[in-house]
Design a protein around this motif. Structure first.
Motif, PDB file in Angstrom:
ATOM      1  N   TYR A 211       1.989   1.794  -3.624  1.00 53.92           N
ATOM      2  CA  TYR A 211       0.853   2.183  -4.416  1.00 53.92           C
ATOM      3  C   TYR A 211       0.377   3.667  -4.345  1.00 53.92           C
ATOM      4  O   TYR A 211       0.399   4.435  -5.253  1.00 53.92           O
TER       5      TYR A 211
ATOM      6  N   LEU B  58      -8.385  -1.863  -1.427  1.00 51.65           N
ATOM      7  CA  LEU B  58      -7.181  -2.708  -1.478  1.00 51.65           C
ATOM      8  C   LEU B  58      -7.052  -3.615  -0.065  1.00 51.65           C
ATOM      9  O   LEU B  58      -7.943  -3.338   1.003  1.00 51.65           O
TER      10      LEU B  58
ATOM     11  N   VAL C 176      -6.671   2.926  -1.014  1.00 53.91           N
ATOM     12  CA  VAL C 176      -6.421   1.823  -0.230  1.00 53.91           C
ATOM     13  C   VAL C 176      -7.512   1.285   0.617  1.00 53.91           C
ATOM     14  O   VAL C 176      -7.576  -0.061   0.882  1.00 53.91           O
TER      15      VAL C 176
ATOM     16  N   THR D 159       0.883  -1.112   0.027  1.00 57.93           N
ATOM     17  CA  THR D 159       0.088  -0.173  -0.067  1.00 57.93           C
ATOM     18  C   THR D 159       0.866   1.321   0.180  1.00 57.93           C
ATOM     19  O   THR D 159       0.555   2.337  -0.480  1.00 57.93           O
TER      20      THR D 159
END
Length: 431
Positions: free
Chosen positions: A331, A431, A427, A328
């Motif tokens: 990202y 995610l 996120v 994360t």
């Protein structure tokens, strides 16, 4: 070897666009052809697969552009856009910031449906003089207008139709509700940033001096022959209500149909006797307004087809898969800290070189589709506000009399912050 060749092609054309030696309209098709040659595609296949089929790949996107531009012309020709702007300015009285906030709110609403340089010129020619007549400094007026435009553009159909293409949705599939939800979250982040920026910038400017010899009253004079009914002022939101309403209930309604219905509503609530004449002239002028975006979409389609050639995908996929997007932190850092790479049609610009990178990322499933789409939506905001190659930024800079790069310097850090916060929320959601 192919990867090195791609890097050379991307760098060369990025440099040309950065130096303004070649527009993106020509750069993207040229890149597509060179990439196809790099993949050793025969000339007949380049003509058919890359140029002919590529130019048709995003047909639904640029037809939506034309329909949206047609509705934009309806708003302009019927006087609806002008009336909305003037009512907002009157509501604010003589308080510069209150008037500016009202005008920005109207600009946000208008550019959920309006598009093209013609619309920017029409709305900007009304909004910017009113701001400056009340003493808003020129650079601040231009910056606020760009921020308001980009905030409304979050919901613009040119983006949502392109998002459908990237997600690979069929004609019968509705856009996932999470996309609309994230768009509203992004809207909230932009509104917070715009209000905060305006308050801080106004305080930093100190005493606001009169920047125009024309008074606000003169700018707000109305033509008695162009009275617009209150009901007609709802026209800009009609396509949005239809589109998001249908999709909320899992029913697909294309923006093309929504824009046609919105245009009909606009002409019928203003001067229905001239409806056919207004729609005809709006359609013709709308095609002219939407032509640059349509040509750009043809180039993007060609580039998409070129980057999907087997040899090119084989060369790029290992590089993309080697990056730790599962993290994360990576990202957020990749799309947030590198978001300035969306400037100058760079590798994170969905309307430039970045369309190839994002297409391959969707194809390799390196990220969940909605997480990748949310990242694109965040980066698009940086591009829409800060990219000095945007035609709307160039026109606004010329109108208010500043350098277009001044807008980039003013807004890059605030927009990167919006992008980073949006990625953190992405996120948590995807995610």
């Amino acid at each position: 070897m192919i990867a090195i060749g791609l890097l050379i092609i991307f760098t060369f054309f990025a440099g040309l666009m950065f130096l303004r030696k070649i527009p993106a309209l020509l750069a993207l098709p040229a890149m597509a052809i060179l990439i196809a040659l790099l993949a050793e595609l025969p000339i007949p296949d380049i003509l058919n697969q890359i140029i002919a089929q590529g130019s048709l790949k995003l047909t639904s996107v640029y037809v939506s552009v034309f329909m949206g531009a047609m509705m934009g012309r309806v708003l302009i020709q019927t006087g609806i856009a002008e009336e909305i702007i003037k009512r907002a300015a009157e509501f604010g009285g003589e308080k510069p910031l209150i008037v500016s906030f009202g005008l920005m709110a109207v600009t946000i609403i208008l550019f959920t449906t309006l598009q093209g340089l013609g619309a920017i010129i029409t709305v900007g020619s009304l909004v910017l003089p009113i701001m400056m007549s009340l003493g808003i400094p020129r650079k601040l007026a231009g910056t606020l207008f760009i921020l308001a435009f980009a905030t409304g553009f979050i919901f613009n159909p040119i983006l949502f139709t392109l998002y459908r293409q990237l997600l690979g949705l069929s004609e019968t599939e509705a856009l996932p509700a999470q996309v609309s939800t994230f768009a509203f979250i992004l809207l909230g982040l932009m509104l917070i940033m715009v209000v905060s920026y305006a308050l801080i910038a106004a305080k930093r400017s100190g005493e606001m001096l009169l920047m125009s010899a024309v008074s606000k009253d003169d700018l707000l004079k109305r033509d008695k022959n162009k009275q617009v009914p209150t009901l007609a002022l709802l026209t800009p939101i009609v396509p949005l209500v239809l589109f998001f309403g249908f999709n909320y209930f899992g029913l697909k309604l294309d923006f093309i149909a929504a824009f046609i219905l919105g245009s009909l509503y606009g002409v019928c609530t203003t001067n229905w006797r001239n409806a056919i004449k207004t729609l005809t002239s709006s359609a013709i002028k709308g095609i002219e307004d939407g032509a640059p975006a349509a040509i750009l979409m043809m180039g993007i389609g060609m580039l998409l087809n070129a980057l999907n050639l087997p040899l090119i995908k084989t060369a790029l996929e290992p590089l993309i898969l080697s990056l730790p997007f599962q993290s994360t932190l990576f990202y957020i850092a990749f799309f947030g800290l590198l978001s300035p790479l969306a400037l100058y049609r760079g590798p994170l610009n969905i309307f430039g070189i970045g369309i190839g990178l994002f297409t391959i990322m969707f194809g390799t499933a390196v990220l969940p589709p909605l997480a990748l789409l949310a990242a694109i939506m965040c980066v698009v905001q940086v591009q829409n506000v800060c990219d000095p190659t945007n035609t709307h930024s160039v026109w606004i800079a010329n109108f208010v009399g500043v350098q277009v790069e001044d807008f980039t310097k003013e807004t890059l850090l605030p927009m990167m912050l919006v992008c980073l916060v949006g990625l953190v929320i992405s996120v948590l959601m995807f995610l």
